[in-house]
Design a protein around this motif. Structure first.
Motif, PDB file in Angstrom:
ATOM      1  N   MET A  32      -5.804  12.817 -22.774  1.00  0.00           N
ATOM      2  CA  MET A  32      -5.626  14.197 -23.203  1.00  0.00           C
ATOM      3  C   MET A  32      -5.703  15.172 -22.036  1.00  0.00           C
ATOM      4  O   MET A  32      -5.875  16.363 -22.217  1.00  0.00           O
ATOM      5  CB  MET A  32      -6.697  14.551 -24.234  1.00  0.00           C
ATOM      6  N   SER A  33      -5.589  14.682 -20.809  1.00  0.00           N
ATOM      7  CA  SER A  33      -5.676  15.570 -19.660  1.00  0.00           C
ATOM      8  C   SER A  33      -4.386  16.368 -19.517  1.00  0.00           C
ATOM      9  O   SER A  33      -3.399  16.147 -20.202  1.00  0.00           O
ATOM     10  CB  SER A  33      -5.929  14.769 -18.379  1.00  0.00           C
TER      11      SER A  33
ATOM     12  N   ILE B 169       6.309  18.174 -24.499  1.00  0.00           N
ATOM     13  CA  ILE B 169       5.014  18.746 -24.843  1.00  0.00           C
ATOM     14  C   ILE B 169       3.905  17.755 -24.514  1.00  0.00           C
ATOM     15  O   ILE B 169       4.133  16.539 -24.453  1.00  0.00           O
ATOM     16  CB  ILE B 169       4.955  19.150 -26.331  1.00  0.00           C
ATOM     17  N   ASP B 170       2.693  18.269 -24.275  1.00  0.00           N
ATOM     18  CA  ASP B 170       1.558  17.399 -23.981  1.00  0.00           C
ATOM     19  C   ASP B 170       0.997  16.839 -25.292  1.00  0.00           C
ATOM     20  O   ASP B 170       1.476  17.161 -26.381  1.00  0.00           O
ATOM     21  CB  ASP B 170       0.512  18.158 -23.166  1.00  0.00           C
ATOM     22  N   PRO B 171      -0.028  15.974 -25.232  1.00  0.00           N
ATOM     23  CA  PRO B 171      -0.533  15.350 -26.467  1.00  0.00           C
ATOM     24  C   PRO B 171      -1.048  16.340 -27.504  1.00  0.00           C
ATOM     25  O   PRO B 171      -1.119  16.008 -28.691  1.00  0.00           O
ATOM     26  CB  PRO B 171      -1.657  14.437 -25.959  1.00  0.00           C
ATOM     27  N   THR B 172      -1.443  17.553 -27.084  1.00  0.00           N
ATOM     28  CA  THR B 172      -1.896  18.548 -28.053  1.00  0.00           C
ATOM     29  C   THR B 172      -0.734  19.330 -28.655  1.00  0.00           C
ATOM     30  O   THR B 172      -0.937  20.163 -29.534  1.00  0.00           O
ATOM     31  CB  THR B 172      -2.859  19.542 -27.395  1.00  0.00           C
ATOM     32  N   GLY B 173       0.476  19.086 -28.166  1.00  0.00           N
ATOM     33  CA  GLY B 173       1.644  19.804 -28.660  1.00  0.00           C
ATOM     34  C   GLY B 173       1.827  21.160 -28.026  1.00  0.00           C
ATOM     35  O   GLY B 173       2.527  22.010 -28.569  1.00  0.00           O
TER      36      GLY B 173
ATOM     37  N   HIS C  80      13.528  22.862 -22.654  1.00  0.00           N
ATOM     38  CA  HIS C  80      12.103  23.145 -22.556  1.00  0.00           C
ATOM     39  C   HIS C  80      11.660  24.028 -23.722  1.00  0.00           C
ATOM     40  O   HIS C  80      12.476  24.566 -24.461  1.00  0.00           O
ATOM     41  CB  HIS C  80      11.801  23.885 -21.250  1.00  0.00           C
ATOM     42  N   ARG C  81      10.352  24.242 -23.856  1.00  0.00           N
ATOM     43  CA  ARG C  81       9.868  25.308 -24.723  1.00  0.00           C
ATOM     44  C   ARG C  81       9.995  26.661 -24.025  1.00  0.00           C
ATOM     45  O   ARG C  81      10.401  27.636 -24.625  1.00  0.00           O
ATOM     46  CB  ARG C  81       8.412  25.057 -25.132  1.00  0.00           C
ATOM     47  N   LEU C  82       9.619  26.719 -22.766  1.00  0.00           N
ATOM     48  CA  LEU C  82       9.780  27.922 -21.954  1.00  0.00           C
ATOM     49  C   LEU C  82      10.459  27.488 -20.657  1.00  0.00           C
ATOM     50  O   LEU C  82       9.839  26.814 -19.832  1.00  0.00           O
ATOM     51  CB  LEU C  82       8.438  28.586 -21.644  1.00  0.00           C
ATOM     52  N   ALA C  83      11.715  27.862 -20.481  1.00  0.00           N
ATOM     53  CA  ALA C  83      12.442  27.393 -19.308  1.00  0.00           C
ATOM     54  C   ALA C  83      11.818  27.920 -18.027  1.00  0.00           C
ATOM     55  O   ALA C  83      11.593  27.182 -17.069  1.00  0.00           O
ATOM     56  CB  ALA C  83      13.907  27.801 -19.407  1.00  0.00           C
TER      57      ALA C  83
ATOM     58  N   GLN D 190      -0.640  26.419 -29.665  1.00  0.00           N
ATOM     59  CA  GLN D 190      -0.588  27.748 -30.275  1.00  0.00           C
ATOM     60  C   GLN D 190       0.772  28.039 -30.904  1.00  0.00           C
ATOM     61  O   GLN D 190       1.000  29.142 -31.388  1.00  0.00           O
ATOM     62  CB  GLN D 190      -0.897  28.798 -29.215  1.00  0.00           C
ATOM     63  N   PHE D 191       1.664  27.076 -30.910  1.00  0.00           N
ATOM     64  CA  PHE D 191       3.018  27.294 -31.412  1.00  0.00           C
ATOM     65  C   PHE D 191       3.212  26.686 -32.798  1.00  0.00           C
ATOM     66  O   PHE D 191       2.617  25.668 -33.150  1.00  0.00           O
ATOM     67  CB  PHE D 191       4.046  26.674 -30.460  1.00  0.00           C
ATOM     68  N   GLN D 192       4.101  27.310 -33.555  1.00  0.00           N
ATOM     69  CA  GLN D 192       4.489  26.797 -34.862  1.00  0.00           C
ATOM     70  C   GLN D 192       6.004  26.724 -34.946  1.00  0.00           C
ATOM     71  O   GLN D 192       6.720  27.455 -34.239  1.00  0.00           O
ATOM     72  CB  GLN D 192       3.957  27.695 -35.976  1.00  0.00           C
TER      73      GLN D 192
END
Length: 289
Positions: free
Chosen positions: A42-43, A93-97, A121-124, A176-178
């Motif tokens: 989870m790092s 995305i990382d393991p936490t999404g 990406h989510r944020l280019a 923090q995203f949905q």
């Protein structure tokens, strides 16, 4: 220290693909691929590359793809990154999404990119904490979140002869995203600064340019914002530009064309908008008419 790499591949690491650290350290990459680096448990590792603490990187004709959390991070005062004819795509995305940046620039670092492509990406491109990014002849397209995000006082993005198009809302919950968040071409927040010249912002979802959460300073020159679509889930908005209270916006020689519900929405008593030689036309009705 210095390092030169030509026609190399850095792939499949459990952690960072490349770390460049400390003032005076210089790395040059030519025709090199950095891909498929993943987190350890989870790092926060799994970045393609992290350039830090006053070091520098020059990358030409490279590909940075399918890394985790961040394709390339540029952080710290005095840190400089230059990308030329480089593709950055498909950050996971990382393991936490959480975040999936293509390029992240923060804490006083400086990044320049020319003739580059950023997609998937989510944020280019994201700047925060006083990071500064200049992109020329670049394409930011088909991201699931945002083309460009600039937040916090001292952070700056300059776009020259670049295109931001076809970005969609986030499609996976996490962090923090949905599902349904964003889809905009550009978001500026918390007194960030954006300037554009000879750019096209086209066919994004909900808002071509959104200034939110405390406003920012926006200077647009010879820029077209067109074909912004209503949000594909809730059907709202579709504005070329929405500026909240605290925004200072100047547009000179711009065109806002064929957007949905509104060409320009300015909200709040401390919002200041100046338009010169600017055209707003062919705005379409939204679902509500």
């Amino acid at each position: 220290a210095s390092l030169f790499m030509d026609d190399c591949e850095l792939a499949g690491t459990e952690g960072w693909g490349l770390v460049v650290y400390d003032e005076g350290t210089q790395v040059t990459l030519n025709d090199t691929v950095i891909r498929d680096n993943v987190t350890i448990g989870m790092s926060a590792a799994g970045y393609g590359a992290s350039i830090e603490n006053g070091s520098s990187l020059l990358a030409e004709r490279c590909t940075i793809e399918s890394n985790t959390l961040v394709g390339l991070l540029c952080s710290g005062e005095g840190t400089e990154v230059a990308l030329v004819d480089t593709i950055v795509r498909d950050t996971q995305i990382d393991p936490t999404g959480g975040y999936a940046y293509g390029l992240g620039v923060c804490e006083g670092a400086t990044l320049t990119a020319s003739d580059c492509q950023l997609s998937g990406h989510r944020l280019a491109v994201s700047t925060w904490g006083g990071g500064k990014a200049t992109l020329e002849h670049c394409l930011m397209a088909e991201n699931k979140g945002l083309g460009v995000y600039c937040t916090e006082s001292g952070s700056e993005v300059e776009l020259l002869d670049s295109v931001i198009r076809d970005n969609e809302p986030i499609d996976v919950d996490g962090g923090q995203f949905q599902v349904g968040d964003y889809g905009h071409g550009i978001v500026v927040a918390l007194d960030g600064s954006l300037s554009t010249s000879s750019c096209t912002i086209s066919n994004n979802a909900a808002q071509g340019l959104a200034v939110s959460d405390g406003g920012g300073t926006i200077n647009l020159y010879d820029t077209t914002i067109q074909d912004t679509r209503a949000h594909p889930i809730h059907g709202g908005w579709g504005y070329a530009i929405q500026a909240v209270d605290g925004t200072t916006l100047r547009a000179d020689g711009c065109t806002l064309s064929a957007n949905t519900q509104g060409g320009l929405a300015a909200v709040g008593p401390s919002t200041s908008v100046t338009l010169e030689d600017t055209t707003i036309l062919d705005t379409r009705a939204g679902a509500e008419g």
